[in-house]
Scaffold this motif. Structure first.
Motif: not given
Length: 253
Positions: A136-150
């Motif tokens: 839910t946190c914007s800071s997390s989602k901005a980072i995880l949007a560029h993480a590997d799917e695995h």
């Protein structure tokens, strides 16, 4: 003629691979390292065995998960945080709200720093520091949007993704893809009612999904600023941070 030590030969292989983002096939590796084919192959296989290299779908040797983790750990070390100060000060001055810096460390997103404006005439939201909700946190989602799917799937299997705001893991991944396309993530009352935050990723050259920078404040004040203006300011801050981080890394090498 001096014969390179075994460690020096491993270094030759890793250095050659580092210069070509698409990776190197065995013949290219032999050419670039000037090693015998049998030696280059043996060293590359050994490096694959410990996760420093892996073979991609094109059949080329590229950096593997263990080496990428070393790079991430180095990139998110505490001594890197000073590089973000100009960006955070710019953003706090531009939007007159609290700004924050987050980083991905060992499978969690942590708020590493938060900075409130110096003007005393009104109160500000202070998000604190430490782990943030991944879904839910914007800071997390901005980072995880560029993480590997695995990586996202591993977080889910470990129980770190409750997905309260999303119907399924697939729905969350689809949401992250949209965040990646937009270039920013929003949290509108998902954690605390009446609190609005927006964050953008901070890239370190080709390394993505390590940091984010953002702004948080009361929902009415934030929406009075208008999302396009906030996105523009936070994106500028992210670019300032990225350039500063790259300069800092280059000056220490």
């Amino acid at each position: 003629m001096t014969i390179p030590s075994p460690l020096a030969r491993y270094h030759q292989v890793l250095l050659a691979v580092s210069k070509v983002p698409a990776g190197l096939g065995l013949l290219d590796l032999v050419r670039d390292t000037h090693l015998p084919r049998s030696s280059a192959h043996r060293l590359a296989v050994a490096l694959c065995g410990v996760g420093y290299l892996e073979v991609n779908t094109a059949g080329n040797y590229v950096f593997g998960p263990a080496f990428r983790q070393l790079l991430r750990s180095s990139a998110t070390a505490d001594n890197r945080l000073e590089a973000f100060q100009p960006a955070m000060q710019y953003l706090a001055g531009e939007l007159k709200e609290t700004v924050f810096l987050a980083r991905l460390v060992d499978g969690t997103v942590n708020l590493a720093q938060a900075l409130t404006p110096s003007a005393p005439e009104r109160s500000y939201v202070y998000p604190g520091t430490g782990p943030r909700p991944l879904d839910t946190c914007s800071s997390s989602k901005a980072i995880l949007a560029h993480a590997d799917e695995h990586v996202i799937e591993e977080m889910f299997r470990a129980g770190n993704l409750p997905l309260e705001a999303h119907a399924s893991l697939e729905g969350f991944i689809a949401h992250l893809r949209q965040v990646g396309r937009d270039g920013y993530a929003i949290c509108d009352g998902e954690i605390d009612e009446g609190v609005f935050s927006l964050a953008c990723p901070v890239h370190m050259g080709s390394m993505k999904g390590l940091y984010s920078i953002g702004v948080v404040g009361p929902v009415k004040r934030m929406k009075d600023l208008r999302v396009p203006r906030i996105v523009d300011a936070v994106s500028r801050a992210a670019n300032i941070a990225s350039e500063s981080l790259i300069r800092q890394v280059g000056s220490r090498e």
